[in-house]
Design a protein around this motif. Structure first.
Motif, mmCIF file in Angstrom:
data_model
loop_
_atom_site.group_PDB
_atom_site.id
_atom_site.type_symbol
_atom_site.label_atom_id
_atom_site.label_comp_id
_atom_site.label_asym_id
_atom_site.label_seq_id
_atom_site.Cartn_x
_atom_site.Cartn_y
_atom_site.Cartn_z
ATOM 1 N N PHE A 380 68.233 12.803 -9.094
ATOM 2 C CA PHE A 380 69.473 13.742 -9.224
ATOM 3 C C PHE A 380 69.361 15.002 -8.326
ATOM 4 O O PHE A 380 70.349 15.220 -7.595
ATOM 5 C CB PHE A 380 69.219 14.202 -10.874
ATOM 6 C CG PHE A 380 70.263 15.286 -11.110
ATOM 7 C CD1 PHE A 380 71.625 14.780 -11.374
ATOM 8 C CD2 PHE A 380 69.997 16.616 -11.010
ATOM 9 C CE1 PHE A 380 72.481 15.723 -11.672
ATOM 10 C CE2 PHE A 380 70.976 17.244 -11.318
ATOM 11 C CZ PHE A 380 72.160 16.909 -11.579
ATOM 12 N N LEU A 381 68.149 15.423 -8.289
ATOM 13 C CA LEU A 381 68.151 16.475 -7.074
ATOM 14 C C LEU A 381 68.295 15.959 -5.850
ATOM 15 O O LEU A 381 69.196 16.692 -4.873
ATOM 16 C CB LEU A 381 66.626 16.960 -7.299
ATOM 17 C CG LEU A 381 66.287 17.719 -8.492
ATOM 18 C CD1 LEU A 381 64.649 18.127 -8.670
ATOM 19 C CD2 LEU A 381 67.098 18.941 -8.655
ATOM 20 N N GLU A 382 67.973 14.878 -5.408
ATOM 21 C CA GLU A 382 68.238 14.398 -4.143
ATOM 22 C C GLU A 382 69.754 14.055 -3.838
ATOM 23 O O GLU A 382 70.187 14.499 -2.561
ATOM 24 C CB GLU A 382 67.453 13.217 -3.729
ATOM 25 C CG GLU A 382 65.927 13.163 -3.570
ATOM 26 C CD GLU A 382 65.313 11.928 -3.577
ATOM 27 O OE1 GLU A 382 63.934 11.652 -3.266
ATOM 28 O OE2 GLU A 382 65.875 10.667 -3.778
ATOM 29 N N ILE A 383 70.500 13.675 -4.584
ATOM 30 C CA ILE A 383 71.882 13.562 -4.440
ATOM 31 C C ILE A 383 72.622 14.817 -4.677
ATOM 32 O O ILE A 383 73.991 14.883 -4.477
ATOM 33 C CB ILE A 383 72.468 12.369 -5.296
ATOM 34 C CG1 ILE A 383 72.479 12.826 -6.680
ATOM 35 C CG2 ILE A 383 71.838 11.064 -4.864
ATOM 36 C CD1 ILE A 383 73.279 11.627 -7.665
ATOM 37 N N THR A 384 72.023 15.764 -5.281
ATOM 38 C CA THR A 384 72.834 17.085 -5.513
ATOM 39 C C THR A 384 72.254 18.473 -4.694
ATOM 40 O O THR A 384 73.084 19.067 -4.600
ATOM 41 C CB THR A 384 72.831 17.352 -6.995
ATOM 42 O OG1 THR A 384 71.458 17.514 -7.552
ATOM 43 C CG2 THR A 384 73.646 16.193 -7.863
ATOM 44 N N VAL A 385 71.094 18.270 -4.379
ATOM 45 C CA VAL A 385 70.332 19.519 -3.875
ATOM 46 C C VAL A 385 70.257 19.331 -2.347
ATOM 47 O O VAL A 385 70.391 20.328 -1.581
ATOM 48 C CB VAL A 385 69.146 20.069 -4.698
ATOM 49 C CG1 VAL A 385 68.530 20.906 -3.739
ATOM 50 C CG2 VAL A 385 69.502 20.366 -5.934
ATOM 51 N N ASP A 386 69.743 18.130 -1.989
ATOM 52 C CA ASP A 386 69.134 17.797 -0.301
ATOM 53 C C ASP A 386 70.636 18.180 0.530
ATOM 54 O O ASP A 386 71.689 18.057 0.139
ATOM 55 C CB ASP A 386 69.016 16.491 -0.351
ATOM 56 C CG ASP A 386 67.530 16.315 -0.895
ATOM 57 O OD1 ASP A 386 67.056 17.394 -1.398
ATOM 58 O OD2 ASP A 386 66.926 15.220 -0.595
#
Length: 387
Positions: A380-386
């Motif tokens: 989730f963090l990779e597809i939204t924050v990175d």
């Protein structure tokens, strides 16, 4: 920096938090450079095309393979109509994994190849492990525990397929192909989470087996409903407490350096910069938590988007972890939070306490569920924050 859409809070997700940048819709694609690299590693190195099934032509053999495994044989836990549910659930998980590879291999397929399902074939040994999971539930089941055991079994099966498919990829790609592994892992985790979410709703509304204890989701929703009505300075104070509590946990160590750095920047901006619409972001989080409650209470349609599907499953995992608590685990925190909204004082101690409590609960949770949850949050963090 202007961050729109959802930040997903650590209070509900095992010391995990997240934020979504402008125009993020939870989409994920493999670019041409990724496809070319993947083709180099998989096709030339491991000949994974050999025996691949055609998407158009032969019928999908997965349902028959699952059915022939007799997963519910002599198990009262999933007899009758529930056997059909189990078969459909396992089939859906397997097809979700297969779909990730179908999207890649179809572009390279040769028309005259005799094709089957090598990916699921490699994972097929998982069916015997699925039966073991169901047998354990069957040995423990009583009417009072039925909903909890069904949820536990579904999550263990989901975790099994998640870990098996990720390991399959990692073992077959060179260590120089980290970005390829990352993209494939993201797709696998997303597809498996979507299948679990659909099955969770179906089990409740078609088979009337529902886990009603959604303490994390309700606590998150209640807190945010109040927080977004407070003055800006109070919202910023709360975010500062949250931002400062995270480094005291092992949360950042579970992320890549890029993801951890990006997340810290976002949380810092939300806590300290007036031009960041923190209230708007928190309102989006509250809407997502409220949507999960509505879906479970009324079988309303869940909002679409890969990121939202992951949030629902992350919350589902956390609700399950806390579902056997005799006392409402967030009751004290919500009381302290309510008192702070009325009288002020220090909120940082209360936030730090609840974050540590969540982390403590994870240490006593089964390793397979923690791994599953960690993978979901990381993706989730990779597809939204990175970047």
């Amino acid at each position: 920096m202007f961050y729109k859409s959802y930040l997903f809070f650590i209070l509900a997700t095992a010391s995990f938090t997240c934020a979504v940048k402008v125009n993020m819709q939870g989409s994920l694609s493999l670019g041409k450079d990724v496809m070319d690299t993947l083709s180099y590693y998989l096709f030339s190195g491991y000949n994974m095309m050999s025996g691949r099934r055609a998407m158009n032509g032969n019928l999908d053999p997965i349902p028959d393979e699952v059915k022939s495994a007799s997963l519910c044989k002599k198990l009262d836990f999933c007899k009758g109509k529930l056997e059909k549910f189990v078969n459909e659930y396992v089939t859906s998980l397997a097809q979700g994994i297969e779909a990730v590879f179908d999207g890649i291999f179809n572009e390279k397929a040769e028309a005259n190849l005799e094709m089957t399902t090598p990916i699921f074939g490699k994972l097929k040994g998982s069916l015997s492990e699925v039966r073991k999971i169901l047998k354990v539930a069957n040995d423990k089941v009583t009417e009072a525990k039925e909903a909890f055991l069904w949820t536990a079994a579904m999550k263990k099966i989901s975790s099994l397929f998640q870990m098996k498919s990720i390991t399959y990829i990692v073992d077959r790609l060179d260590k120089d192909a980290d970005e390829i592994k990352k993209k494939l892992t993201q797709k696998l985790v997303i597809n498996i989470a979507a299948a679990e979410g659909r099955a969770e709703r179906k089990l409740c509304y078609e088979y009337h087996i529902c886990l009603r204890g959604i303490e994390c989701t309700r606590a998150l929703n209640s807190m945010l409903e109040k927080l977004i009505t407070l003055p800006d300075d109070k919202i910023k104070t709360f975010m500062k407490a949250f931002y400062e509590a995270l480094p005291e946990t092992t949360f950042y160590s579970r992320l890549s350096e890029v993801t951890a750095n990006e997340l810290q920047i976002i949380l810092n901006d939300m806590a300290y910069f007036d031009n960041v619409p923190t209230r708007e972001i928190l309102t989006s989080i509250q809407t997502t938590a409220e949507n999960r409650i509505n879906v479970l209470d009324s079988n309303a349609a869940a909002k679409k988007g890969q990121d939202i599907q992951l949030v629902h499953i992350i919350l589902s995992d956390m609700d399950h972890i806390y579902s056997r608590q005799k006392k409402a685990p967030f009751h004290r925190f919500l009381n302290d939070f309510a008192e702070w909204t009325r009288t002020g004082g220090r909120i940082s101690t209360h936030v730090a306490d609840v974050v540590r409590d969540i982390e403590d609960h994870l240490t006593s949770t089964s390793e397979d569920l923690v791994t599953k949850l960690t993978n979901e949050v990381r993706v989730f963090l990779e597809i939204t924050v990175d970047p």
